[in-house]
Scaffold this motif. Structure first.
Motif, short mmCIF file in Angstrom:
data_model
loop_
_atom_site.label_atom_id
_atom_site.label_comp_id
_atom_site.label_asym_id
_atom_site.label_seq_id
_atom_site.Cartn_x
_atom_site.Cartn_y
_atom_site.Cartn_z
N GLY A 177 1.00 -1.23 0.14
CA GLY A 177 -0.07 -0.01 -0.09
C GLY A 177 0.87 1.09 0.15
N LEU A 178 1.85 1.38 0.88
CA LEU A 178 2.74 2.34 1.01
C LEU A 178 3.70 2.59 -0.40
N THR A 179 4.01 1.49 -0.94
CA THR A 179 4.65 1.82 -2.35
C THR A 179 3.87 2.44 -3.52
N MET B 246 2.71 9.56 -5.99
CA MET B 246 3.31 10.92 -5.64
C MET B 246 4.09 11.29 -6.92
N GLU B 247 4.97 10.31 -7.18
CA GLU B 247 6.16 10.39 -8.07
C GLU B 247 5.51 10.50 -9.48
N ILE C 265 4.82 20.66 -5.10
CA ILE C 265 5.73 19.59 -5.39
C ILE C 265 6.57 19.21 -4.52
N VAL C 266 7.04 20.11 -3.54
CA VAL C 266 7.77 19.87 -2.36
C VAL C 266 7.08 19.03 -1.36
N SER D 123 6.28 11.28 -0.97
CA SER D 123 6.87 10.03 -1.23
C SER D 123 8.10 9.76 -0.88
N LEU D 124 8.99 10.60 -0.35
CA LEU D 124 10.02 10.03 0.58
C LEU D 124 9.60 9.37 2.08
N ALA D 125 8.60 9.86 2.66
CA ALA D 125 8.02 9.14 3.72
C ALA D 125 7.44 7.87 3.49
#
Length: 579
Positions: A20-22, A28-29, A59-60, A66-68
């Motif tokens: 799910g997180l992926t 996001m990407e 975008i930020v 996306s990082l999280a």
């Protein structure tokens, strides 16, 4: 695969969280190039800084999200993959503990070691890639292509050409490498076997100055593994050139036709910029998928081998209502036939009809391969008979609870095994609740106390792995003491006094007669002196009973016994007795 994935257990939650997180990370990407195109078209080209700031902040935020999501997905993937490998090792180890000797005979020790180490490690790595990359790459590919269709359906056809090209090339490589990896893991068994055999028998290797031979054997196994890996990796190396061809084809095509569309007014600069981002995302997804296929192809051979052990069912199972007590030490063989490969017709024992009273001492003697060890293995049900029945205490051994039976039939096997730990730790394998006094009494009966008392720490002396710091005779006496602690109804000594002198052998037999008179004792030996004082002696020849009588009667009437007796007397008697 299903059998392996069943071992996920409590780690299913981590697996689904990772997936799910992926998916959220990919979303996001995928949206970021789309927002970038809006910044170019609606902000920069329109000279609207407000739009640039708002969409830039968006975008930020999306980048941080996306990082999280990616970090959390990675953490859950590591937890799920490590949990799967731990559960697999525990499941294999637990299943091996239920195997009968016939089950164990199907697998080599190096093969089982490879399954629990290399194979499971490959499965762990493949599973981690599967729930991370194998989820991320298809989603990225699908979403990227969908965005390309939204931006420019005509240019999207270029991607299809590149995708088909990559699928053909990568698919062809995978078909060949999968076959090679199957061979690789068979070669791992050979390599492990070479190492294990050499290390276990290092004293023999050095005694016979065979180091060069062993080095050559190991080098041969290692070279075969090296050649297979080079062959497989050489084929996999074509993945990168194929990927680069597809990437440059798409970049050139999109640049050429995209420039024409911009000049013609059917496409904006922002759309072309985002298209380049989606090209790279789409083709990198294909590259990641090819890596996943490689890992899966490497692990498939391991999965099959792991499943073989997990699917192996014990040949010996307890009945539904097992007998939970052994009445006494009576032993009856009722016209028993036995072979190690059922139905092969090659019997290790044939028509064994034998009846032993409780408390009797029985000697068993015969030539190599006559079936002595096979006979006693049936008493404690290490194997099942083909025909007839074996009864202990008047009950067929197949009707007993296996644990109950083996607690009352104590066996000291030909190969004596001690474990790392103190002498007391090793003795308590026979009875975990035994007091130190009970251990000392058992050691006195086995004539082990005399050498234990000379050790610096006595019964608390540490035994190294495999008993490497005690002699063969000392090891045998400790194993006999360990068996006596079980206080069994039946005690079987399978040539287990061969490394002690005849005086000690006689002392052990005398202690048995005095301390465990009600226990049925079966003594397999090569020396006549070890069995001549037995109540009766069984002579086996080629898996059949040749004679069953006292020492005196056998000397008078049995040719095989006479031959063994005369050869030992003429040869000078036992090694520590005068001729």
């Amino acid at each position: 695969m299903k059998k392996v994935l069943q071992q996920l257990g409590v780690y299913k939650r981590d697996t689904f969280l990772c997936i799910g997180l992926t998916a959220l990370e990919v979303i996001m990407e995928i949206l970021m190039p789309f927002v970038t195109a809006m910044i170019i078209d609606d902000g920069l080209e329109a000279a609207n800084l407000g739009v640039v700031y708002r969409l830039g902040a968006l975008i930020v935020a999306m980048a941080f999200l996306s990082l999280a999501f990616g970090a959390l997905a990675g953490k859950n993937a590591a937890s799920a993959a490590s949990g799967l490998s731990a559960n697999l090792r525990e499941a294999i180890y637990a299943n091996i503990q239920t195997f009968s000797f016939s089950n164990i005979d199907k697998f080599s020790v190096p093969g089982l070691v490879t399954r629990m180490t290399t194979d499971i490690t490959n499965v762990q790595n493949a599973f981690m890639m599967l729930i991370r990359v194998a989820v991320r790459a298809p989603l990225n590919l699908v979403f990227s292509f969908a965005m390309c269709l939204i931006i420019s359906p005509r240019l999207s056809a270029m991607f299809l050409i590149a995708v088909v090209f990559l699928l053909v090339v990568i698919g062809s490589i995978m078909v060949v490498t999968l076959k090679i990896f199957r061979q690789v893991f068979r070669r791992y068994d050979d390599l492990n076997a070479s190492v294990q055999e050499n290390v276990t028998a290092i004293r023999v290797v050095k005694a016979f100055v065979r180091e060069d031979h062993e080095n050559e054997k190991f080098s041969k196994a290692s070279k075969m593994l090296y050649d297979l890996y080079v062959k497989a990796e050489g084929l996999l190396a074509f993945n990168n050139p194929a990927m680069m061809v597809a990437v440059y084809f798409c970049i050139i095509s999109v640049s050429w036709f995209g420039a024409q569309f911009i000049v013609g007014g059917s496409m904006t600069t922002g759309d072309l910029t985002s298209l380049f981002s989606y090209i790279m995302a789409l083709l990198m997804s294909l590259m990641m998928l090819s890596m996943v296929v490689v890992m899966i192809s490497m692990s498939m051979a391991g999965i099959r081998r792991i499943s073989e052990v997990l699917n192996e069912t014990p040949d010996l199972t307890d009945p539904q209502d097992p007998v939970m007590a052994v009445e006494d030490g009576r032993i009856d063989f009722n016209h028993v036939d036995f072979s190690y490969q059922h139905g092969s017709g090659k019997n290790a024992l044939s028509d064994i009809d034998l009846h032993i009273k409780s408390g009797e001492t029985i000697g068993v003697i015969g030539g190599t391969g006559s079936g002595k060890s096979s006979l006693v293995n049936l008493i404690c049900r290490l194997y099942d008979v083909d025909e007839g029945s074996v009864c202990v205490g008047g009950v067929d051994v197949r009707r007993y609870d296996t644990e109950v039976l083996r607690n009352q039939v104590s066996v000291v096997l030909q190969k004596n095994t001690l474990f790392s730990g103190t002498i007391l730790d090793n003795l308590r394998w026979g009875n975990p609740q035994a007091t130190e006094e009970e251990c000392i009494e058992a050691c006195k009966a086995a004539c082990a106390d005399e050498f234990i008392d000379r050790m610096p720490q006595g019964y608390h002396t540490r035994i190294e792995r495999g008993g490497s710091n005690v002699s063969g005779g000392q090891k045998q006496r400790l194993c006999i003491a360990r068996a006596l602690l079980k206080k069994p109804k039946v005690l079987i000594l399978d040539d287990s006094t061969s490394a002690v002198d005849t005086a000690t052998d006689a002392s052990i037999r005398r202690a048995f007669a005095e301390q465990i008179p009600g226990t049925t004792k079966i003594i397999i030996a090569q020396r006549i002196s070890s069995v001549q004082s037995a109540d009766r002696i069984l002579v086996l020849d080629n898996g059949r009973i040749n004679a069953f009588d006292t020492h005196e009667h056998l000397l008078e009437n049995n040719a095989i016994y006479q031959e063994i007796y005369n050869s030992q007397i003429e040869g000078g008697g036992d090694f520590d007795q005068p001729a």
